[in-house]
Motif scaffolding. Structure first.
Motif, short mmCIF file in Angstrom:
data_model
loop_
_atom_site.label_atom_id
_atom_site.label_comp_id
_atom_site.label_asym_id
_atom_site.label_seq_id
_atom_site.Cartn_x
_atom_site.Cartn_y
_atom_site.Cartn_z
N CYS A 117 0.82 -1.21 0.00
CA CYS A 117 0.00 0.00 0.00
C CYS A 117 0.85 1.27 0.00
O CYS A 117 0.53 2.24 -0.70
CB CYS A 117 -0.95 -0.01 1.19
SG CYS A 117 -2.28 -1.24 1.05
N LEU A 118 1.93 1.28 0.78
CA LEU A 118 2.82 2.44 0.77
C LEU A 118 3.45 2.62 -0.60
O LEU A 118 3.60 3.75 -1.08
CB LEU A 118 3.90 2.28 1.85
CG LEU A 118 3.46 2.45 3.29
CD1 LEU A 118 4.59 2.07 4.23
CD2 LEU A 118 3.00 3.87 3.57
N GLY A 119 3.83 1.50 -1.23
CA GLY A 119 4.43 1.59 -2.56
C GLY A 119 3.50 2.22 -3.57
O GLY A 119 3.93 2.90 -4.50
N ALA A 120 2.20 2.03 -3.38
CA ALA A 120 1.21 2.63 -4.27
C ALA A 120 0.70 3.96 -3.73
O ALA A 120 -0.15 4.60 -4.35
CB ALA A 120 0.03 1.68 -4.45
N ASP A 121 1.21 4.37 -2.57
CA ASP A 121 0.81 5.63 -1.91
C ASP A 121 -0.70 5.68 -1.72
O ASP A 121 -1.36 6.66 -2.08
CB ASP A 121 1.30 6.83 -2.71
CG ASP A 121 1.32 8.11 -1.86
OD1 ASP A 121 1.25 7.99 -0.62
OD2 ASP A 121 1.41 9.21 -2.44
N LYS A 122 -1.25 4.61 -1.14
CA LYS A 122 -2.69 4.55 -0.92
C LYS A 122 -2.95 4.01 0.49
O LYS A 122 -2.12 3.29 1.07
CB LYS A 122 -3.34 3.64 -1.96
CG LYS A 122 -2.89 2.19 -1.90
CD LYS A 122 -3.45 1.36 -3.03
CE LYS A 122 -4.94 1.17 -2.92
NZ LYS A 122 -5.45 0.22 -3.96
N PRO A 123 -4.10 4.35 1.08
CA PRO A 123 -4.42 3.82 2.40
C PRO A 123 -4.71 2.33 2.35
O PRO A 123 -5.02 1.78 1.28
CB PRO A 123 -5.67 4.61 2.81
CG PRO A 123 -6.28 5.00 1.51
CD PRO A 123 -5.15 5.22 0.55
N GLY A 124 -4.62 1.68 3.49
CA GLY A 124 -4.92 0.26 3.54
C GLY A 124 -5.34 -0.15 4.94
O GLY A 124 -5.16 0.59 5.92
N VAL A 125 -5.92 -1.35 5.03
CA VAL A 125 -6.41 -1.88 6.30
C VAL A 125 -5.99 -3.34 6.43
O VAL A 125 -6.13 -4.11 5.49
CB VAL A 125 -7.95 -1.79 6.41
CG1 VAL A 125 -8.43 -2.41 7.73
CG2 VAL A 125 -8.42 -0.34 6.31
N VAL A 126 -5.47 -3.69 7.60
CA VAL A 126 -5.24 -5.08 7.96
C VAL A 126 -6.17 -5.42 9.12
O VAL A 126 -6.27 -4.66 10.09
CB VAL A 126 -3.78 -5.33 8.40
CG1 VAL A 126 -3.65 -6.68 9.11
CG2 VAL A 126 -2.85 -5.30 7.20
N LEU A 127 -6.88 -6.53 9.00
CA LEU A 127 -7.68 -7.04 10.11
C LEU A 127 -7.15 -8.42 10.47
O LEU A 127 -7.12 -9.33 9.63
CB LEU A 127 -9.15 -7.12 9.74
CG LEU A 127 -10.08 -7.48 10.92
CD1 LEU A 127 -11.44 -6.80 10.78
CD2 LEU A 127 -10.28 -8.99 11.05
N ILE A 128 -6.73 -8.56 11.71
CA ILE A 128 -6.18 -9.82 12.20
C ILE A 128 -7.26 -10.55 12.99
O ILE A 128 -7.90 -9.97 13.87
CB ILE A 128 -4.95 -9.58 13.10
CG1 ILE A 128 -3.82 -8.93 12.29
CG2 ILE A 128 -4.47 -10.88 13.73
CD1 ILE A 128 -2.64 -8.48 13.11
#
Length: 279
Positions: A116-127
């Motif tokens: 996500c950082l490489g694409a400069d976009k937000p992201g979400v991880v749910l564990i």
């Protein structure tokens, strides 16, 4: 800068354990076949980091060039298998249960952040953790330890929401009516762990809570939610060692978090990486 409300509409999600095993269950296989190319399956042994690191590439292969997953669900896990339990203790080099339940969510989060950082976009991880992540049980100590590990990991990454526009949250289900408890191989543990349908919640109820955690901005990075019978929406405290509220805390945070922010800053925008954000 925080992720905030994050609609799942038109988003791409990676879900480990989505097929219930290293191969699809008949039900999951039928769902993939009838999904009109909205679903794809990739074999992934989550204890093998090479398989995990290949997931961004699997996304582009399934959904087209330059596609990046927005949501990453660490759902794969095992419950006290004899080959990796504290009591049977058959493994010589390590407890693989820890690699599956604890290391895999951590590594998946790192891969997701790079992507996500490489694409400069937000992201979400749910564990997907467990109620065992906040309690102990003499009957399954390694399982409890593995779930405690990812609860602590989630709390520790709360700052990534504010710093990097990347949210890491954790859900803690109680007993759920899945093959873990209902399958043929699970019958031996029914009596030991007092399994009954009456104490279980449905996978649908857990999925609904997961969707809430991903989409709603009120669940900020580091949030924990317990989902159990009679307690469908039990939000838990996610305490941080330092809460940045004033100049002194900010000075401390700038000093402590500086090296972390430097690494993520280099990764943002794809510098030094391929299109999928993975080294």
């Amino acid at each position: 800068m925080v992720v905030g409300d994050f609609s799942l509409k038109d988003k791409i999600a990676v879900v480990t354990g989505g097929g219930s095993d290293l191969k699809l269950t008949p039900e999951a296989e039928g769902l993939v076949k009838t999904s009109n190319d909205h679903l794809a399956f990739a074999t992934c042994d989550v204890s093998n980091w090479s398989d995990l690191k290949a997931l961004p590439t699997r996304v582009t292969e399934a959904f087209g060039p330059n596609t990046i997953a927005d949501v990453w669900i660490a759902g794969a896990g095992v419950f006290e298998p004899k080959w990796s339990s504290f009591l049977a203790d058959t493994e010589e080099a390590h407890y693989k249960q820890m690699a599956i339940n604890a290391e895999h969510p951590m590594k998946l989060t790192r891969i997701a952040m790079r992507s996500c950082l490489g694409a400069d976009k937000p992201g979400v991880v749910l564990i997907v953790a467990s109620g065992a992540g906040i309690t102990g049980s003499y009957g399954c100590p390694i399982y409890c330890a593995s779930k405690h590990a990812v609860v602590g990991f989630t709390k520790s990454l709360a700052q990534a929401d504010a710093d990097e526009d990347f949210k890491v949250v954790c859900i803690l289900p109680g007993m759920v009516s899945t093959p873990l408890w209902t399958g043929e191989q699970a019958r031996a543990v029914h009596e030991q762990y007092s399994y009954t349908d009456d104490v279980c919640i449905t996978p649908k109820k857990v999925a609904e809570a997961m969707v809430e955690m991903v989409q709603l901005g009120k669940y900020r990075g580091g949030s924990l939610m317990e989902v159990a019978k009679g307690n469908l929406r039990g939000e838990l405290e996610s305490r941080q060692s330092v809460v940045v509220t004033g100049p002194e805390e900010k000075e401390w945070a700038d000093r402590c978090y500086g090296p972390i922010r430097e690494v993520f800053g280099r990764e943002r925008g794809g510098a030094g990486k391929g299109a999928n954000g993975v080294h």
